[in-house]
Design a protein around this motif. Structure first.
Motif, PDB file in Angstrom:
ATOM      1  N   UNK A 106     -23.005  89.536 -51.179  1.00  0.00           N
ATOM      2  CA  UNK A 106     -22.450  90.666 -50.531  1.00  0.00           C
ATOM      3  C   UNK A 106     -21.385  90.395 -49.387  1.00  0.00           C
ATOM      4  N   UNK A 107     -21.304  91.220 -48.504  1.00  0.00           N
ATOM      5  CA  UNK A 107     -20.210  91.193 -47.491  1.00  0.00           C
ATOM      6  C   UNK A 107     -20.826  90.635 -46.293  1.00  0.00           C
ATOM      7  N   UNK A 156     -24.181 101.236 -43.856  1.00  0.00           N
ATOM      8  CA  UNK A 156     -23.473 101.605 -42.516  1.00  0.00           C
ATOM      9  C   UNK A 156     -23.075 100.504 -41.933  1.00  0.00           C
ATOM     10  N   UNK A 157     -23.405  99.268 -42.190  1.00  0.00           N
ATOM     11  CA  UNK A 157     -23.045  98.132 -41.377  1.00  0.00           C
ATOM     12  C   UNK A 157     -22.202  97.188 -42.217  1.00  0.00           C
ATOM     13  N   UNK A 217     -21.684  97.624 -50.800  1.00  0.00           N
ATOM     14  CA  UNK A 217     -21.112  98.918 -51.355  1.00  0.00           C
ATOM     15  C   UNK A 217     -22.017  99.263 -52.458  1.00  0.00           C
ATOM     16  N   UNK A 218     -21.507 100.336 -52.900  1.00  0.00           N
ATOM     17  CA  UNK A 218     -22.291 101.195 -54.208  1.00  0.00           C
ATOM     18  C   UNK A 218     -22.490 100.189 -55.325  1.00  0.00           C
ATOM     19  N   UNK A 219     -21.444  99.419 -55.847  1.00  0.00           N
ATOM     20  CA  UNK A 219     -21.409  98.327 -56.865  1.00  0.00           C
ATOM     21  C   UNK A 219     -22.463  97.390 -56.438  1.00  0.00           C
ATOM     22  N   UNK A 220     -22.377  96.874 -55.422  1.00  0.00           N
ATOM     23  CA  UNK A 220     -23.468  95.792 -54.899  1.00  0.00           C
ATOM     24  C   UNK A 220     -24.745  95.980 -54.860  1.00  0.00           C
ATOM     25  N   UNK A 221     -24.783  97.292 -54.516  1.00  0.00           N
ATOM     26  CA  UNK A 221     -26.351  98.026 -54.557  1.00  0.00           C
ATOM     27  C   UNK A 221     -27.022  98.059 -55.825  1.00  0.00           C
ATOM     28  N   UNK A 252     -33.627 106.736 -53.615  1.00  0.00           N
ATOM     29  CA  UNK A 252     -33.349 107.561 -52.586  1.00  0.00           C
ATOM     30  C   UNK A 252     -32.964 106.555 -51.376  1.00  0.00           C
ATOM     31  N   UNK A 253     -32.217 107.113 -50.525  1.00  0.00           N
ATOM     32  CA  UNK A 253     -31.557 106.278 -49.474  1.00  0.00           C
ATOM     33  C   UNK A 253     -32.595 105.634 -48.566  1.00  0.00           C
TER      34      UNK A 253
END
Length: 81
Positions: free
Chosen positions: A16-17, A32-33, A37-41, A62-63
């Motif tokens: 990831x980043x 948020x940090x 991102x969505x693809x990474x998730x 869910x979040x």
């Protein structure tokens, strides 16, 4: 539980980043940090499913379950019981 957290952090540091020296708190938001991102998730969820041989039901996407170490750890723990 610590093994699960360590595994997730190691995955994030490699895929990831997230900077290798970043200290991530249990409740810190991964999105948020800017760690994931969505693809990474989606890639993280695929990794979790394979590593722990679990299927993550839609109602758990869910979040609260996906955006922090604590949420991910709790979800994995509940699904591997």
């Amino acid at each position: 539980m610590e093994n699960i957290k360590t595994s997730i952090v190691n995955y994030l540091k490699d895929n990831s980043f997230m900077d290798k020296n970043t200290e991530l708190g249990d409740a810190d938001s991964l999105t948020q940090n800017g760690i994931i991102d969505s693809i990474g998730l989606l890639e993280l969820l695929d990794h979790i499913s394979e590593k722990y041989s679990i299927e993550i039901p839609e109602d758990m996407l869910i979040p609260e379950n996906l955006d922090s170490l604590q949420g991910l750890t709790n979800m994995i723990t509940n699904l591997t019981k």
